[in-house]
Design a protein around this motif. Structure first.
Motif, PDB file in Angstrom:
ATOM      1  N   SER A 150       0.994  -1.002   0.005  1.00 31.94           N
ATOM      2  CA  SER A 150       0.012  -0.073  -0.109  1.00 31.94           C
ATOM      3  C   SER A 150       0.854   1.428   0.009  1.00 31.94           C
ATOM      4  O   SER A 150       1.923   1.307   0.851  1.00 31.94           O
ATOM      5  CB  SER A 150      -0.905  -0.111   1.372  1.00 31.94           C
ATOM      6  OG  SER A 150      -1.731   1.481   1.288  1.00 31.94           O
ATOM      7  N   PRO A 151       0.497   2.280  -0.718  1.00 32.57           N
ATOM      8  CA  PRO A 151       1.136   3.439  -0.609  1.00 32.57           C
ATOM      9  C   PRO A 151       1.107   4.528   0.343  1.00 32.57           C
ATOM     10  O   PRO A 151       1.706   5.387   0.728  1.00 32.57           O
ATOM     11  CB  PRO A 151       1.055   4.044  -1.805  1.00 32.57           C
ATOM     12  CG  PRO A 151      -0.637   3.638  -2.423  1.00 32.57           C
ATOM     13  CD  PRO A 151      -0.592   2.267  -1.714  1.00 32.57           C
ATOM     14  N   ASP A 152      -0.053   4.124   1.348  1.00 30.87           N
ATOM     15  CA  ASP A 152      -0.396   4.825   2.470  1.00 30.87           C
ATOM     16  C   ASP A 152       0.465   4.558   3.589  1.00 30.87           C
ATOM     17  O   ASP A 152       0.756   3.394   3.905  1.00 30.87           O
ATOM     18  CB  ASP A 152      -1.935   4.603   2.643  1.00 30.87           C
ATOM     19  CG  ASP A 152      -2.330   5.285   4.082  1.00 30.87           C
ATOM     20  OD1 ASP A 152      -2.493   6.524   3.928  1.00 30.87           O
ATOM     21  OD2 ASP A 152      -2.345   4.801   4.779  1.00 30.87           O
ATOM     22  N   MET A 153       0.977   5.518   4.052  1.00 30.30           N
ATOM     23  CA  MET A 153       2.168   5.373   4.909  1.00 30.30           C
ATOM     24  C   MET A 153       1.516   4.801   6.259  1.00 30.30           C
ATOM     25  O   MET A 153       2.458   3.882   6.764  1.00 30.30           O
ATOM     26  CB  MET A 153       2.721   6.701   5.461  1.00 30.30           C
ATOM     27  CG  MET A 153       3.941   6.763   6.618  1.00 30.30           C
ATOM     28  SD  MET A 153       5.208   5.510   5.875  1.00 30.30           S
ATOM     29  CE  MET A 153       6.022   6.615   4.784  1.00 30.30           C
ATOM     30  N   ALA A 154       0.421   5.258   6.721  1.00 28.69           N
ATOM     31  CA  ALA A 154      -0.094   4.817   8.045  1.00 28.69           C
ATOM     32  C   ALA A 154      -0.344   3.299   7.833  1.00 28.69           C
ATOM     33  O   ALA A 154      -0.155   2.387   8.673  1.00 28.69           O
ATOM     34  CB  ALA A 154      -1.440   5.510   8.458  1.00 28.69           C
ATOM     35  N   GLU A 155      -1.018   2.825   6.692  1.00 28.19           N
ATOM     36  CA  GLU A 155      -1.228   1.320   6.450  1.00 28.19           C
ATOM     37  C   GLU A 155       0.129   0.460   6.088  1.00 28.19           C
ATOM     38  O   GLU A 155       0.123  -0.478   6.774  1.00 28.19           O
ATOM     39  CB  GLU A 155      -2.105   1.318   5.176  1.00 28.19           C
ATOM     40  CG  GLU A 155      -2.547  -0.024   4.891  1.00 28.19           C
ATOM     41  CD  GLU A 155      -3.384  -0.095   3.592  1.00 28.19           C
ATOM     42  OE1 GLU A 155      -3.450  -1.101   2.980  1.00 28.19           O
ATOM     43  OE2 GLU A 155      -4.049   0.907   3.217  1.00 28.19           O
ATOM     44  N   SER A 156       1.052   1.057   5.708  1.00 29.68           N
ATOM     45  CA  SER A 156       2.153   0.484   5.531  1.00 29.68           C
ATOM     46  C   SER A 156       2.887   0.151   7.080  1.00 29.68           C
ATOM     47  O   SER A 156       3.613  -1.053   7.050  1.00 29.68           O
ATOM     48  CB  SER A 156       3.522   1.336   4.646  1.00 29.68           C
ATOM     49  OG  SER A 156       2.835   1.327   3.300  1.00 29.68           O
TER      50      SER A 156
END
Length: 114
Positions: free
Chosen positions: A86-92
């Motif tokens: 995922s490109p989303d930082m929080a999800e990563s």
């Protein structure tokens, strides 16, 4: 599909969900809610990580063009879902935490089994 076949498919889906772990049910609900086409979700290899509250598995679903994208790994825990890459930082960051928790829980379960 004719009417009796619909009923057989529906009955099989209902019966298979009856014995499903509540955490796995919750994970599937969260994963499908995050998808573009929730009804197209096809789950494989879904399991609990050791004795933790983390669920992992793979999900395949349709993209904006209507084609299936291929199975994508996911983790569910801490009240959220994380997809690999995922490109989303929080999800990563959630992915990193949950994958570490899953590995640790699996290792502990394997140690106890020996």
């Amino acid at each position: 599909m004719d009417r009796p076949a619909h009923l057989i498919v529906l009955a099989a889906a209902v019966l298979s969900a009856c014995g499903e772990n509540p955490a796995i049910r919750q994970a599937k609900k969260a994963v499908t809610a995050a998808m573009r086409d929730p009804e197209s979700a096809r789950f494989t290899d879904v399991r609990m990580c050791g004795r933790s509250n983390v669920v992992t598995g793979k999900v395949n679903g349709r993209n904006a063009f209507g084609g299936y994208t291929g199975a994508q790994d996911f983790y569910f825990g801490e009240g959220g879902v994380a997809f690999q890459g995922s490109p989303d930082m929080a999800e990563s960051q959630r992915w990193i935490r949950l994958s570490a928790m899953c590995t640790s829980a699996d290792n502990q379960a394997a140690d106890k089994a020996r």
